[in-house]
Design a protein around this motif. Structure first.
Motif, PDB file in Angstrom:
ATOM      1  N   TYR A 241       0.758   4.539  -2.586  1.00 50.93           N
ATOM      2  CA  TYR A 241       0.333   5.812  -2.592  1.00 50.93           C
ATOM      3  C   TYR A 241       1.552   6.609  -3.227  1.00 50.93           C
ATOM      4  O   TYR A 241       0.920   8.302  -3.274  1.00 50.93           O
ATOM      5  CB  TYR A 241       0.370   5.891  -0.981  1.00 50.93           C
ATOM      6  CG  TYR A 241      -1.003   5.254  -0.299  1.00 50.93           C
ATOM      7  CD1 TYR A 241      -2.055   4.517  -0.655  1.00 50.93           C
ATOM      8  CD2 TYR A 241      -0.788   4.908   1.176  1.00 50.93           C
ATOM      9  CE1 TYR A 241      -3.485   4.508  -0.437  1.00 50.93           C
ATOM     10  CE2 TYR A 241      -2.383   4.400   1.649  1.00 50.93           C
ATOM     11  CZ  TYR A 241      -3.469   4.198   1.081  1.00 50.93           C
ATOM     12  OH  TYR A 241      -4.414   3.646   1.746  1.00 50.93           O
ATOM     13  N   GLU A 242       2.330   5.891  -2.618  1.00 54.06           N
ATOM     14  CA  GLU A 242       3.805   6.953  -3.174  1.00 54.06           C
ATOM     15  C   GLU A 242       3.776   6.498  -4.910  1.00 54.06           C
ATOM     16  O   GLU A 242       3.955   8.455  -5.039  1.00 54.06           O
ATOM     17  CB  GLU A 242       5.031   6.616  -2.721  1.00 54.06           C
ATOM     18  CG  GLU A 242       6.426   7.033  -2.899  1.00 54.06           C
ATOM     19  CD  GLU A 242       6.989   7.242  -4.472  1.00 54.06           C
ATOM     20  OE1 GLU A 242       7.360   8.218  -5.683  1.00 54.06           O
ATOM     21  OE2 GLU A 242       6.931   6.200  -5.462  1.00 54.06           O
TER      22      GLU A 242
ATOM     23  N   ARG B 250      -5.310   8.594  -2.991  1.00 50.44           N
ATOM     24  CA  ARG B 250      -5.050   7.346  -2.470  1.00 50.44           C
ATOM     25  C   ARG B 250      -6.409   7.018  -1.469  1.00 50.44           C
ATOM     26  O   ARG B 250      -6.328   5.874  -0.892  1.00 50.44           O
ATOM     27  CB  ARG B 250      -4.325   8.006  -1.298  1.00 50.44           C
ATOM     28  CG  ARG B 250      -3.356   8.641  -1.119  1.00 50.44           C
ATOM     29  CD  ARG B 250      -1.680   8.395  -0.294  1.00 50.44           C
ATOM     30  NE  ARG B 250      -2.483   9.581   0.734  1.00 50.44           N
ATOM     31  CZ  ARG B 250      -2.294  11.363   0.704  1.00 50.44           C
ATOM     32  NH1 ARG B 250      -1.652  11.522  -0.595  1.00 50.44           N
ATOM     33  NH2 ARG B 250      -2.734  12.411   0.794  1.00 50.44           N
TER      34      ARG B 250
ATOM     35  N   ARG C 146       0.657  -1.245   0.009  1.00 48.96           N
ATOM     36  CA  ARG C 146      -0.106  -0.236   0.026  1.00 48.96           C
ATOM     37  C   ARG C 146       0.727   1.223  -0.184  1.00 48.96           C
ATOM     38  O   ARG C 146       0.588   2.248  -0.410  1.00 48.96           O
ATOM     39  CB  ARG C 146      -0.547   0.277   1.454  1.00 48.96           C
ATOM     40  CG  ARG C 146      -1.962   1.340   1.327  1.00 48.96           C
ATOM     41  CD  ARG C 146      -2.915   1.110   2.674  1.00 48.96           C
ATOM     42  NE  ARG C 146      -3.263  -0.566   2.326  1.00 48.96           N
ATOM     43  CZ  ARG C 146      -4.868  -0.659   2.979  1.00 48.96           C
ATOM     44  NH1 ARG C 146      -4.942   0.849   3.314  1.00 48.96           N
ATOM     45  NH2 ARG C 146      -5.592  -1.751   2.850  1.00 48.96           N
ATOM     46  N   ALA C 147       1.769   1.188   0.910  1.00 49.64           N
ATOM     47  CA  ALA C 147       2.758   2.524   0.627  1.00 49.64           C
ATOM     48  C   ALA C 147       3.542   2.728  -0.923  1.00 49.64           C
ATOM     49  O   ALA C 147       3.835   3.914  -0.913  1.00 49.64           O
ATOM     50  CB  ALA C 147       3.560   2.181   1.937  1.00 49.64           C
TER      51      ALA C 147
END
Length: 315
Positions: free
Chosen positions: A213-214, A277, A209-210
């Protein structure tokens, strides 16, 4: 969304993943692998924003270069003035899938709109047309009042919806008031799905997920530099209804506020990134829990099309 395997049924590849997961790239790579073994792949869009001609930049619709010579269908086929419902899309998708099969090609369905995928595979509920007077009355209600009314008239549906889910709250209230039956009643009578008529080769992309998001943040910032502002400016010039899906697509309201002078560009960037997001989070929740448990989940940023679709490539 189940599938019964049978050698008499034609194949359908499905690549479902959240925004910025690389699903479009994987679809093209799969088509190239099929080409290398003498088969043809046709990529069919299942993204509710990429259907609109007006949202080339903000939907990250694949460019001609990104398509790499692979046939793509249902990308930019709808004018923004015409709402594309799940039923509208599924009807067109069925036609494109049938045409691909008739030509001996493998349709590769790619997108992250769960309602589109579910409608195509499982069918559509035969909800009667909503009475125009009922629709107008519900649309004129403040959202809080509509939510309270739904709680009284269809408490099961109300319990499943968030307080800010205006579209679904109003839709459920319209249906129960117009038909006399809750939406769940009609959804139990699904018809027209193709899930039992094809050999489905699905893959659910669920990278970190990170990482997603980036990528979302970088992508939205790049959109502002690559024509998203002009795209929204052109939409506003058409004076379309603000209730149309194209006017509510991620990035359109945020950039529209900037163009009207009610927000600075930095605010539009921050809000657009956050909206993206939030959408990715909802997509991940759906993809983790709604498709059948035997559909492969690929929890990596690196995809090997040969391994993911080994069964398809063997057939």
């Amino acid at each position: 969304m189940s599938n019964v395997d049978s050698p008499d049924k034609p194949p359908l590849a499905l690549i479902a993943g959240p925004t910025a997961s690389g699903k479009s790239d994987l679809a093209v790579r799969l088509a190239k692998v099929l080409e290398s073994v003498g088969r043809r792949g046709v990529v069919i869009n299942a993204d509710s924003a990429q259907v609109y001609a007006d949202l080339e930049v903000l939907s990250a619709r694949p460019s001609v270069d990104e398509m790499q010579g692979v046939e793509h269908r249902l990308f930019g086929d709808w004018d923004g003035a015409q709402a594309c419902s799940a039923a509208d899309w599924a009807e067109r998708a069925r036609v494109e899938i049938e045409l691909a099969h008739e030509d001996g090609a493998v349709p590769i369905l790619v997108g992250g709109t769960g309602l589109y995928i579910r409608t195509l595979l499982d069918g559509i509920a035969p909800v009667p047309p909503v009475d125009p007077q009922v629709r107008e009355a519900v649309r004129d209600m403040p959202l809080a009042d509509a939510a309270m009314a739904l709680q009284a008239e269809d408490p099961d549906r109300a319990a499943r919806l968030g307080p800010a889910d205006s579209a679904r709250i109003r839709r459920a209230l319209e249906v129960v008031r117009s038909s006399g039956q809750p939406l769940a009643h009609w959804q139990q009578q699904l018809s027209g799905g193709i899930g039992g008529a094809v050999i489905l080769h699905p893959a659910i992309l669920l990278p970190d997920r990170a990482w997603l998001y980036e990528r979302c943040d970088r992508r939205f910032a790049a959109m502002l530099q690559r024509g998203a502002i002009a795209e929204v400016e052109a939409l506003l010039a058409r004076q379309l209804s603000p209730d149309l899906p194209v006017m509510r697509a991620i990035g359109v309201p945020e950039i529209a506020d900037f163009l009207r002078g009610t927000a600075i560009l930095e605010d539009a960037l921050a809000r657009g990134s956050q909206s993206t997001r939030n959408y990715v989070k909802r997509q991940i929740t759906w993809l983790r829990h709604q498709p059948p448990t035997d559909w492969p989940r690929v929890e990596s940023e690196h995809f090997n099309e040969g391994n993911i679709f080994a069964s398809l490539l063997r057939d």
